[in-house]
Scaffold this active site. Sequence first.
Site, PDB file in Angstrom:
ATOM      1  N   SER A 283       0.869  -1.193   0.000  1.00  0.00           N
ATOM      2  CA  SER A 283       0.000   0.000   0.000  1.00  0.00           C
ATOM      3  C   SER A 283       0.895   1.229   0.000  1.00  0.00           C
ATOM      4  O   SER A 283       2.034   1.172   0.489  1.00  0.00           O
ATOM      5  CB  SER A 283      -0.869   0.009   1.266  1.00  0.00           C
ATOM      6  OG  SER A 283      -1.427   1.292   1.488  1.00  0.00           O
TER       7      SER A 283
ATOM      8  N   TYR B 103      -1.994  -0.593  10.455  1.00  0.00           N
ATOM      9  CA  TYR B 103      -2.104  -1.075   9.068  1.00  0.00           C
ATOM     10  C   TYR B 103      -0.917  -0.624   8.215  1.00  0.00           C
ATOM     11  O   TYR B 103      -0.293  -1.436   7.521  1.00  0.00           O
ATOM     12  CB  TYR B 103      -3.423  -0.595   8.460  1.00  0.00           C
ATOM     13  CG  TYR B 103      -3.602  -0.944   7.006  1.00  0.00           C
ATOM     14  CD1 TYR B 103      -3.849  -2.258   6.611  1.00  0.00           C
ATOM     15  CD2 TYR B 103      -3.540   0.037   6.016  1.00  0.00           C
ATOM     16  CE1 TYR B 103      -4.025  -2.574   5.266  1.00  0.00           C
ATOM     17  CE2 TYR B 103      -3.723  -0.272   4.675  1.00  0.00           C
ATOM     18  CZ  TYR B 103      -3.958  -1.578   4.306  1.00  0.00           C
ATOM     19  OH  TYR B 103      -4.129  -1.890   2.985  1.00  0.00           O
TER      20      TYR B 103
HETATM   21  N1  NAP Z   1      -8.598  -1.161  -1.590  1.00  0.00           N
HETATM   22  C1  NAP Z   1      -7.664  -0.304  -1.214  1.00  0.00           C
HETATM   23  O1  NAP Z   1      -7.897   0.916  -1.090  1.00  0.00           O
HETATM   24  C2  NAP Z   1      -6.274  -0.807  -0.956  1.00  0.00           C
HETATM   25  C3  NAP Z   1      -5.234   0.134  -0.954  1.00  0.00           C
HETATM   26  C4  NAP Z   1      -3.948  -0.316  -0.714  1.00  0.00           C
HETATM   27  C5  NAP Z   1      -3.701  -1.649  -0.486  1.00  0.00           C
HETATM   28  N2  NAP Z   1      -4.731  -2.546  -0.477  1.00  0.00           N
HETATM   29  C6  NAP Z   1      -4.406  -3.946  -0.204  1.00  0.00           C
HETATM   30  O2  NAP Z   1      -4.836  -4.724  -1.292  1.00  0.00           O
HETATM   31  C7  NAP Z   1      -5.107  -6.047  -0.851  1.00  0.00           C
HETATM   32  C8  NAP Z   1      -6.465  -6.464  -1.375  1.00  0.00           C
HETATM   33  O3  NAP Z   1      -7.432  -5.598  -0.800  1.00  0.00           O
HETATM   34  P1  NAP Z   1      -8.844  -5.318  -1.466  1.00  0.00           P
HETATM   35  O4  NAP Z   1      -9.006  -3.863  -1.539  1.00  0.00           O
HETATM   36  O5  NAP Z   1      -9.011  -6.161  -2.662  1.00  0.00           O
HETATM   37  O6  NAP Z   1      -9.757  -5.828  -0.259  1.00  0.00           O
HETATM   38  P2  NAP Z   1     -11.120  -6.662  -0.252  1.00  0.00           P
HETATM   39  O7  NAP Z   1     -11.949  -6.263  -1.406  1.00  0.00           O
HETATM   40  O8  NAP Z   1     -11.644  -6.520   1.128  1.00  0.00           O
HETATM   41  O9  NAP Z   1     -10.589  -8.145  -0.491  1.00  0.00           O
HETATM   42  C9  NAP Z   1      -9.816  -8.771   0.469  1.00  0.00           C
HETATM   43  C10 NAP Z   1      -9.605 -10.211   0.052  1.00  0.00           C
HETATM   44  O10 NAP Z   1      -8.870 -10.870   1.083  1.00  0.00           O
HETATM   45  C11 NAP Z   1      -9.622 -12.021   1.493  1.00  0.00           C
HETATM   46  N3  NAP Z   1      -9.436 -12.252   2.919  1.00  0.00           N
HETATM   47  C12 NAP Z   1      -9.773 -11.415   3.933  1.00  0.00           C
HETATM   48  N4  NAP Z   1      -9.503 -11.990   5.112  1.00  0.00           N
HETATM   49  C13 NAP Z   1      -8.992 -13.219   4.826  1.00  0.00           C
HETATM   50  C14 NAP Z   1      -8.535 -14.302   5.618  1.00  0.00           C
HETATM   51  N5  NAP Z   1      -8.575 -14.242   6.970  1.00  0.00           N
HETATM   52  N6  NAP Z   1      -8.079 -15.408   5.011  1.00  0.00           N
HETATM   53  C15 NAP Z   1      -8.056 -15.483   3.645  1.00  0.00           C
HETATM   54  N7  NAP Z   1      -8.464 -14.494   2.856  1.00  0.00           N
HETATM   55  C16 NAP Z   1      -8.949 -13.386   3.432  1.00  0.00           C
HETATM   56  C17 NAP Z   1     -11.064 -11.706   1.156  1.00  0.00           C
HETATM   57  O11 NAP Z   1     -11.816 -12.871   0.904  1.00  0.00           O
HETATM   58  P3  NAP Z   1     -12.754 -13.669   1.952  1.00  0.00           P
HETATM   59  O12 NAP Z   1     -13.530 -12.672   2.721  1.00  0.00           O
HETATM   60  O13 NAP Z   1     -13.545 -14.541   1.047  1.00  0.00           O
HETATM   61  O14 NAP Z   1     -11.794 -14.462   2.782  1.00  0.00           O
HETATM   62  C18 NAP Z   1     -10.889 -10.966  -0.158  1.00  0.00           C
HETATM   63  O15 NAP Z   1     -10.754 -11.883  -1.218  1.00  0.00           O
HETATM   64  C19 NAP Z   1      -5.025  -6.027   0.667  1.00  0.00           C
HETATM   65  O16 NAP Z   1      -3.778  -6.559   1.059  1.00  0.00           O
HETATM   66  C20 NAP Z   1      -5.093  -4.546   0.999  1.00  0.00           C
HETATM   67  O17 NAP Z   1      -4.428  -4.257   2.205  1.00  0.00           O
HETATM   68  C21 NAP Z   1      -6.006  -2.152  -0.716  1.00  0.00           C
END
Ligand code: NAP
Length: 271
Positions: A143, A156
């Site tokens: 991030s 975080y």
């Molecule tokens: N969106 C943003 O603004 C942003 C910005 C910077 C970085 N990121 C990073 O990008 C990555 C993906 O985030 P996203 O935005 O795509 O979030 P998201 O839409 O909430 O998706 C998160 C994913 O992780 C899975 N997950 C959550 N808890 C889990 C667990 N305990 N075991 C296995 N899988 C789990 C969820 O699936 P299930 O619920 O089915 O397990 C889902 O597939 C993360 O590492 C996040 O920190 C996001």
Amino acid sequence: MSFAEPRDTVLITGASTGIGATYADRLAQRGHPLILVARNQDRLQALAQRLTREYGVKTEVMMADLTQSQDRLRVERRLGDDHTIGWLLNSAGMAVGTAIAEASPDTAESMIQLNIVAPTRLIGAMLPRLLARGRGSIINIASVLALAPELFDGAYGASKSYLLNYTLALHKEAGHRGIRVQAVLPGITRTEIWQHTGGTPETIPPSTIMEVDEMVDAALAGYDQGEVVTIPSLPDNEDWNRYVAARQRLMPSLSRDHAADRYKSDIPEDA
Ligand SMILES: NC(=O)c1ccc[n+]([C@@H]2O[C@H](COP(=O)([O-])OP(=O)(O)OC[C@H]3O[C@@H](n4cnc5c(N)ncnc54)[C@H](OP(=O)(O)O)[C@@H]3O)[C@@H](O)[C@H]2O)c1
């Protein structure tokens, strides 16, 4: 640079939605067989079926809660044993935006398990095999908060700083041995992660929010260009190069046999 091994299987964590699911779509489009990992089996299966139907690739679903060591171990064993897997994409992550003083230690620990322990253990399980065959790819979704922890409350940002530094260390150790390594530093990206943290992108200036398709396409373009660190929204990559250069300038002074003079000036001579 194009993808060197288009037929390698990619194991994607956090593949049920958001960034991980979007990568799954793009990598299936490029012809990669996929292993999709997350907790929500229905979503994983629906995605796997769509990708097989649309792109004709082999897909498999692995249900696992990566905060739980038993589940994680199953994924680790698979990464260690399955010689068809050449790529690992660590996208599963959670953002806890509670101030440090108010955060539940248990929730903070779960976040560390998911954002730090899981990618570390999964990479550790797979890397010896990749090094032995002399090729492979590891992509870690960090991030921009790795560079700017002040912009969000709680631990975080620190968890993402770990992932960035871990990726840089991995690149130093394995980059010259055929392993492609990339840390992706997204800014705010429109996914469900915001629903889990209590805030929604609607409360944030729209000019700071990227659509997930655009973010992932940019990150893959960064991969294709051979980048080790990709910041999809950064207009001028020279800004990143200057940041790296400033860090490099500190290096000769980070460990010396004497403290800096400014820490000695107040000590009385007869002390
Ligand atoms: N969106 C943003 O603004 C942003 C910005 C910077 C970085 N990121 C990073 O990008 C990555 C993906 O985030 P996203 O935005 O795509 O979030 P998201 O839409 O909430 O998706 C998160 C994913 O992780 C899975 N997950 C959550 N808890 C889990 C667990 N305990 N075991 C296995 N899988 C789990 C969820 O699936 P299930 O619920 O089915 O397990 C889902 O597939 C993360 O590492 C996040 O920190 C996001």
